[in-house]
Write an enzyme that holds these catalytic residues in place. Structure first.
Site, PDB file in Angstrom:
ATOM      1  CE1 TYR A 309       0.757   1.142   4.426  1.00  0.00           C
ATOM      2  CE2 TYR A 309       0.603  -1.256   4.431  1.00  0.00           C
ATOM      3  CZ  TYR A 309       0.989  -0.075   5.045  1.00  0.00           C
ATOM      4  OH  TYR A 309       1.620  -0.104   6.261  1.00  0.00           O
ATOM      5  CB  SER A 322       7.384   0.042  14.991  1.00  0.00           C
ATOM      6  OG  SER A 322       6.172  -0.228  15.660  1.00  0.00           O
ATOM      7  N   GLY A 323       5.431   2.710  13.816  1.00  0.00           N
ATOM      8  CA  GLY A 323       4.459   3.117  12.805  1.00  0.00           C
ATOM      9  C   GLY A 323       3.018   2.768  13.085  1.00  0.00           C
ATOM     10  CG  HIS A 327      -4.614   6.122  10.316  1.00  0.00           C
ATOM     11  ND1 HIS A 327      -5.382   5.750   9.230  1.00  0.00           N
ATOM     12  CD2 HIS A 327      -3.784   5.054  10.563  1.00  0.00           C
ATOM     13  CE1 HIS A 327      -5.025   4.548   8.824  1.00  0.00           C
ATOM     14  NE2 HIS A 327      -4.062   4.087   9.615  1.00  0.00           N
ATOM     15  CB  CYS A 345      -3.048   1.759  11.790  1.00  0.00           C
ATOM     16  SG  CYS A 345      -1.331   2.238  11.490  1.00  0.00           S
TER      17      CYS A 345
END
Length: 420
Positions: A309, A322-323, A327, A345
């Site tokens: 992606y 680490s991300g 959101h 996420c």
């Protein structure tokens, strides 16, 4: 009665003693090193200490003794201070050099005993004494407190970064005793050594809402260890705002947000799908980014694969280095509240993400439950400090490890019986 035999007996004994002494001398002359009297080996050794007794050695420099010339070698060297503490050292295989392998103490008196052996095997001895002074390169242990001064959420730990490692438990105790964290209202808390150069402080439970936290160090000028002294540390003042805690139930695909203990919102979400499950556990908001470009390659997903992606993401609230974010994910609105389709996420609609972005602040708590993902890392990927049980947290303190867990000052006051 005649006494004449007595002198003859004495003379015989004397002759016997003389004969024995002659025998001993003969053994010594045969070269037996055990019977030889050690000679003064001063001219056969070199010593890097001060030759003038009025001068003092620098304790930062290693002690060294070497054999001079080719006629002899060192067989043993011991160095000990006035209190009986020996200095560890290493003797070379050929006996040409001995050097200390640990630091000398400052302001100490040392006695060095050197044993040698010459080509004939005869032993030599030399005793050296010297004193050390203050180190020429005195080391200061400086501390930087974090985060930056300001207002944070109730999950924000206090950090202390050291400019050099401290491994020894006794030295860690000295450091910890000098670090002060005072809060209003008062809470029970403890430092935890993350590694040799970093400590975190957290209360037993989250900080109270609208608390004031003062952090400072009394270490400056204190001796921490040999040649290591406490250095500077700028004080720090933090405050907390409202208590904001968001709890995401990955199995129910729902996030509930609490403000000062009362639920203020419930949001349908999607979390990590199989193979990319969201981490379980307590995380702390690290920051907020209005726009982030998220690429699968940054988390190890091959470009062009089915899971690849490259997306523009808005209203991104970061919870791990680490991300992992909370959101806006408008592309998965149809799955939010029903199934988990993200790559780790927590996704929600743009309007809900905007509300969340505007509601939470750095230091607020974001917890995930009922996920099949790994547990949140305690250290190194954000602030997972709260995932350690209080008893386990205390074991990371040089002061509290092994001491009984007592009630907090507030609980102690509440439980203390009043006189009648």
């Amino acid at each position: 009665m005649s006494h004449s035999p007595r002198p003859r007996t004495v003379v015989s004994c004397t002759l016997l003693v003389i004969a024995l002494c002659a025998g001993i001398t003969a053994c010594g002359s045969d070269g037996n090193p055990l019977s030889a009297r050690p000679y003064d080996a001063a001219e056969e050794i070199a010593f890097n200490g001060p030759s003038d007794v009025r001068k003092k050695a620098d304790p930062d420099k290693p002690l060294e003794v070497t054999a001079e010339g080719s006629d002899g070698r060192l067989t043993d060297v011991t160095a000990v201070d006035a209190s009986g503490r020996y200095v560890a050292g290493e003797l070379s295989a050929d006996g040409s050099r001995w050097h200390s392998t640990e630091p000398l103490a400052a302001n100490a008196r040392y006695t060095v005993r050197v044993s040698t052996e010459d080509d004939d095997g005869s032993p030599g001895r030399k005793i050296l004494t010297f004193e050390t002074g203050q180190p020429a390169t005195k080391k200061n242990l400086d501390i930087t407190f974090g985060p930056k001064a300001g207002q944070y959420g109730v999950g924000q730990p206090v950090t202390a970064q050291l400019n050099m490692p401290v491994k020894d438990k006794a030295q860690r105790t000295v450091v910890e005793q000098a670090l002060r964290v005072d809060s209003t209202p008062v809470v029970e808390g403890a430092w935890h050594w993350v590694n040799d150069k970093e400590l975190h402080f957290r209360p037993k439970d989250y900080w109270p809402a609208h608390a004031t936290i003062q952090v400072h160090s009394n270490l400056e000028g204190m001796k921490v260890g040999d040649r290591l002294w406490g250095g500077k540390a700028a004080p720090l003042k933090l405050t907390t705002g409202d208590s904001i805690v968001a709890v995401t139930d990955a199995a129910a695909h729902s996030m509930k947000v609490y403000k000062n203990g009362a639920q203020i919102n419930q949001i349908p979400v999607t979390t990590g799908k199989t193979g990319f499950e969201t981490r379980n556990g307590v995380k702390v908001v690290l920051g907020k980014e209005y726009f982030v470009r998220m690429r699968g390659t940054t988390v190890g997903i091959a470009e062009g694969s089915s899971d690849s992606y490259d997306l523009p993401v808005y209203y991104a609230t970061r919870v791990t280095w680490s991300g992992e974010y909370v959101h806006a994910a408008p592309w998965s609105v149809g799955s939010q509240g029903y199934e988990n389709v993200s790559h780790g996420c927590t996704g929600m609609s743009t309007s809900n993400a905007q509300w969340f972005y505007n509601t939470v602040h750095e230091g607020d708590v974001v917890q995930v439950v009922n996920s099949n993902g790994h547990e949140m890392e305690t250290f190194g990927n954000g602030f997972g400090d709260w995932n350690l049980a209080w008893a386990k947290w205390r074991t990371g303190s040089a002061l509290m490890n092994g001491t009984p867990d007592r009630p907090s000052p507030a609980d102690a006051a509440r439980l203390r019986p009043t006189s009648v």
